[in-house]
Design an enzyme around this catalytic site. Structure first.
Site, PDB file in Angstrom:
ATOM      1  CB  ALA A 187      -0.934   0.008   1.212  1.00  0.00           C
ATOM      2  CE1 TYR A 246       2.019  -8.470 -12.345  1.00  0.00           C
ATOM      3  CE2 TYR A 246       0.687  -8.518 -14.346  1.00  0.00           C
ATOM      4  CZ  TYR A 246       0.956  -7.988 -13.097  1.00  0.00           C
ATOM      5  OH  TYR A 246       0.172  -6.981 -12.587  1.00  0.00           O
ATOM      6  CB  ALA A 283       1.890 -18.196 -14.253  1.00  0.00           C
TER       7      ALA A 283
END
Length: 243
Positions: free
Chosen positions: A9, A154, A156
């Site tokens: 975040a 990515y 997968a």
């Protein structure tokens, strides 16, 4: 104290989600980060400047022992705290053609995006089950649906998130816990650095890339009571970009 934990975040989509959940739901925001403390502190400062409530939680989502230790310690220190919303946002991209992809680049991308979702969710969901309510939102990608050359790792990882989302949703639906995935297309974040967007722009019917705030509004809806009958879904936000 109702809380929202957003992994990764400190910036980009994760930061936008943290800010939006604070604004819309007045949740206490747990800002997860792994290494970029200044960026995480900036997210925290923005939330508190707007009158929201937040704190930092440092852990590497890929490390299950670290995840369990940090989250469990937080819960012990905040017995009245309940992580009602979990957003599994942490992820990285290490793009290259498959034949030249290193094992480390495969493991890192799968480990942070997919294993990280497992690590964090398995800890947090226990309290959701106890309280018989919760919202889990997993960040997937258009890459996990259509595949992208040079992004086998990515794609997968993001496809795996979709499968996990659909399965877990069926396991916990009777406990008033929803599990959904959000699949963004091209969003204006640091992940697009170095990407030749002129090459892809013609394939986006909307004719532009998306903004992190647009993704955050969708996540905020999925975190609300208004979405209580939506679970096991993959919601696209890509300007009309499909395979």
């Amino acid at each position: 104290m109702n809380c929202a934990l957003i992994t990764g975040a400190s910036k980009g989509i994760g930061r936008a989600i943290a800010l939006q959940l604070s604004r819309d739901h007045r949740l206490h925001i747990l800002i997860n980060y792994s290494s970029d403390l200044p960026a995480a502190e900036e997210t925290l400062a923005t939330i508190t400047a707007e009158g929201g409530s937040a704190e930092l939680l440092k852990f590497n989502v890929e490390n299950k022992q670290e995840v369990d230790s940090v989250i469990s310690n937080w819960q012990q220190e905040h017995p009245d705290g309940f992580i009602r919303v979990l957003v599994n946002n942490a992820g990285i991209a290490k793009d290259t053609l498959f034949m030249w992809m290193s094992e480390k680049n495969w493991d890192d991308v799968i480990g942070i995006s997919l294993k990280g979702m497992f690590n964090v969710t398995q800890n947090v969901i226990r309290q959701m089950l106890k309280n018989k309510t919760g919202r889990i939102i997993n960040m997937s990608s258009v890459s996990g649906l259509k595949g992208v050359a040079g992004q086998t790792n990515y794609s997968a990882a993001k496809a795996g998130i979709i499968g996990a989302t659909k399965s877990l949703a069926q396991e916990v639906a009777k406990m008033n816990i929803t599990v959904n995935a959000v699949a963004p297309g091209f969003i204006d974040t640091a992940m697009l650095k170095g990407v030749d967007m002129e090459k892809y722009m013609k394939s986006i019917p909307a004719g532009r890339i998306g903004q992190p705030e647009e993704v955050a509004h969708l996540v905020s809806f999925l975190a609300s009571e208004k979405s209580s009958y939506i679970t096991g879904e993959v919601i696209h936000i890509n300007g009309g970009l499909y395979s």
